[in-house]
Motif scaffolding. Structure first.
Motif, PDB file in Angstrom:
ATOM      1  N   ILE A  65       0.836  -1.201   0.000  1.00 54.71           N
ATOM      2  CA  ILE A  65       0.000   0.000   0.000  1.00 54.71           C
ATOM      3  C   ILE A  65       0.869   1.249   0.000  1.00 54.71           C
ATOM      4  CG2 ILE A  65      -1.637   1.347   1.374  1.00 54.71           C
ATOM      5  CD1 ILE A  65      -2.926  -1.033  -0.003  1.00 54.71           C
TER       6      ILE A  65
ATOM      7  N   LEU B 149      -9.473   5.578   6.453  1.00 57.67           N
ATOM      8  CA  LEU B 149      -9.771   4.395   5.651  1.00 57.67           C
ATOM      9  C   LEU B 149      -9.037   3.188   6.213  1.00 57.67           C
ATOM     10  CD1 LEU B 149     -11.096   3.213   3.068  1.00 57.67           C
ATOM     11  CD2 LEU B 149      -8.982   3.781   1.858  1.00 57.67           C
TER      12      LEU B 149
ATOM     13  N   LEU C 248      -4.579   6.118   6.962  1.00 60.18           N
ATOM     14  CA  LEU C 248      -4.798   4.708   6.648  1.00 60.18           C
ATOM     15  C   LEU C 248      -4.385   3.776   7.773  1.00 60.18           C
ATOM     16  CD1 LEU C 248      -3.383   4.730   3.016  1.00 60.18           C
ATOM     17  CD2 LEU C 248      -5.757   4.440   3.624  1.00 60.18           C
ATOM     18  N   LYS C 249      -5.173   2.718   7.923  1.00 66.96           N
ATOM     19  CA  LYS C 249      -4.836   1.617   8.816  1.00 66.96           C
ATOM     20  C   LYS C 249      -5.004   0.325   8.035  1.00 66.96           C
ATOM     21  CE  LYS C 249      -3.858  -0.229  12.870  1.00 66.96           C
ATOM     22  NZ  LYS C 249      -2.552   0.037  13.524  1.00 66.96           N
ATOM     23  N   VAL C 250      -3.975  -0.532   8.049  1.00 66.40           N
ATOM     24  CA  VAL C 250      -4.017  -1.819   7.350  1.00 66.40           C
ATOM     25  C   VAL C 250      -4.199  -2.930   8.376  1.00 66.40           C
ATOM     26  CG1 VAL C 250      -2.710  -3.439   5.930  1.00 66.40           C
ATOM     27  CG2 VAL C 250      -2.609  -0.990   5.431  1.00 66.40           C
TER      28      VAL C 250
ATOM     29  N   PHE D   4      -8.630  -0.896  -3.229  1.00 65.19           N
ATOM     30  CA  PHE D   4      -7.858   0.322  -2.973  1.00 65.19           C
ATOM     31  C   PHE D   4      -6.968   0.650  -4.168  1.00 65.19           C
ATOM     32  CE2 PHE D   4      -4.167   2.573  -1.145  1.00 65.19           C
ATOM     33  CZ  PHE D   4      -4.836   3.651  -0.572  1.00 65.19           C
TER      34      PHE D   4
ATOM     35  N   VAL E 157      -7.826  -0.650   5.225  1.00 61.35           N
ATOM     36  CA  VAL E 157      -7.595  -1.607   4.140  1.00 61.35           C
ATOM     37  C   VAL E 157      -7.390  -2.966   4.804  1.00 61.35           C
ATOM     38  CG1 VAL E 157      -6.166  -2.266   2.183  1.00 61.35           C
ATOM     39  CG2 VAL E 157      -6.553   0.162   2.684  1.00 61.35           C
TER      40      VAL E 157
ATOM     41  N   LEU F 113      -5.197  11.286   3.248  1.00 64.03           N
ATOM     42  CA  LEU F 113      -5.681   9.999   3.721  1.00 64.03           C
ATOM     43  C   LEU F 113      -5.004   9.626   5.034  1.00 64.03           C
ATOM     44  CD1 LEU F 113      -5.598   7.859   0.437  1.00 64.03           C
ATOM     45  CD2 LEU F 113      -7.549   9.067   1.430  1.00 64.03           C
TER      46      LEU F 113
END
Length: 311
Positions: A14, A76, A47-49, A106, A78, A45
């Motif tokens: 990512i 968001l 983001l957290k995966v 994504f 992912v 953004l």
């Protein structure tokens, strides 16, 4: 595959995807409530995966949303799977008010600008109908609400709700409508849109409160707090001394500088140690007793600006 290896693999992919598609990206902060921040033009953004998207709890989600709202960023998640199944491509899921997509979804958004149309919710999958287009084309075909309802095998009331944005449709029903009317009527979901407003606890903090700042405390971030200027709506990423030694403070300056550049926000150390100069590894330093002599938030922000390039 081992969970930690899989998450790290997805996270690195990512990060690389964003960097190669015009995003300015922060470092990866795996011990933070968010993993990385990325900006492309006006889009920011947070983001957290996750491997399992059910692994996030409400407190973690609240902190992500609080930080995102403060920076005007889009939060968001992912993820790879839920407790029961792997996430499907081109579907938007949701956990604790944060949208969730699979890595391939994504990628489609970032690289091709293709946004998903299907929402996973309790009871199944749904799509949003473009009500104005549905009404216009139905009238062009000289079909009444009942005529179209009979063709689709739904009620007249259901078609009325679709046209007035009062109900979502199943993907199967939407497909039948599109086949009958020979036009696309489903709407893409812009999950990069403006984030919903989040209730944020802004606490007064000594002299900073007297000059117009409130503090948003964070529990699991690469910084200690966000200082929010209430009138000008400026956000300052803040680290506090907390009896930390200079070596530790220097290490903490790295994510401050990193996130400040990506978010476009100022950053500052507020400390007491008189031996530390007015700049620490590129981050302005303001002594707590200096704040006592300031009369307004403008003076505080001016001091930060003047000390950015101090050597």
């Amino acid at each position: 595959m081992d969970k930690s290896v899989r998450r790290e693999h997805v996270l690195r992919e990512i990060h690389g995807l964003l960097a190669s598609n015009g995003f300015e990206t922060s470092g990866i902060y795996e011990r933070s409530c968010f993993d990385l921040m990325a900006r492309r033009k006006l889009l920011l953004l947070l983001l957290k995966v996750l491997v399992n998207i059910d692994g996030i709890n409400s407190l973690q989600a609240h902190e992500i949303k609080t930080i995102a709202h403060t920076f005007l960023a889009s939060p968001l998640l992912v993820g790879v799977k839920s407790k029961t199944e792997y996430l499907e491509e081109d579907v938007v899921y949701e956990r604790h008010g944060i949208p969730v997509v699979a890595p391939e979804t994504f990628r489609n958004m970032v690289v091709d600008g293709e946004y998903p149309e299907i929402i996973a919710d309790r009871g199944g999958y749904y799509v949003h109908i473009d009500g104005e287009t549905l009404r216009r084309v139905r009238e062009e075909y000289n079909l009444s609400l009942k005529d179209l309802a009979d063709l689709v095998h739904v009620s007249r009331k259901t078609i009325y709700k679709y046209e007035n944005g009062l109900a979502r449709a199943s993907p199967e029903t939407a497909m039948i409508l599109e086949q009958i009317l020979d036009i696309r009527i489903t709407l893409s979901i812009d999950i990069f849109g403006a984030p919903e407003r989040e209730d944020i606890e802004i606490k007064p903090s000594g002299k900073l409160a007297d000059i117009g700042f409130g503090m948003i405390e964070t529990r699991k971030t690469p910084f200690d707090a966000l200082a929010k200027e209430l009138k000008l709506d400026s956000t300052v990423i803040t680290n506090l001394e907390k009896e930390r030694d200079p070596r530790t403070l220097k290490r903490m300056a790295i994510p401050l500088r990193d996130l400040s550049l990506v978010s476009g926000s100022d950053s500052v150390f507020i400390i007491d140690n008189p031996r530390i100069k007015e700049n620490l590894e590129g981050i302005p330093v303001i002594k707590s007793w200096e704040i006592n002599d300031m009369e307004s938030s403008r003076e505080f922000l001016k001091a930060i600006a003047e000390r950015k390039d101090y050597n």
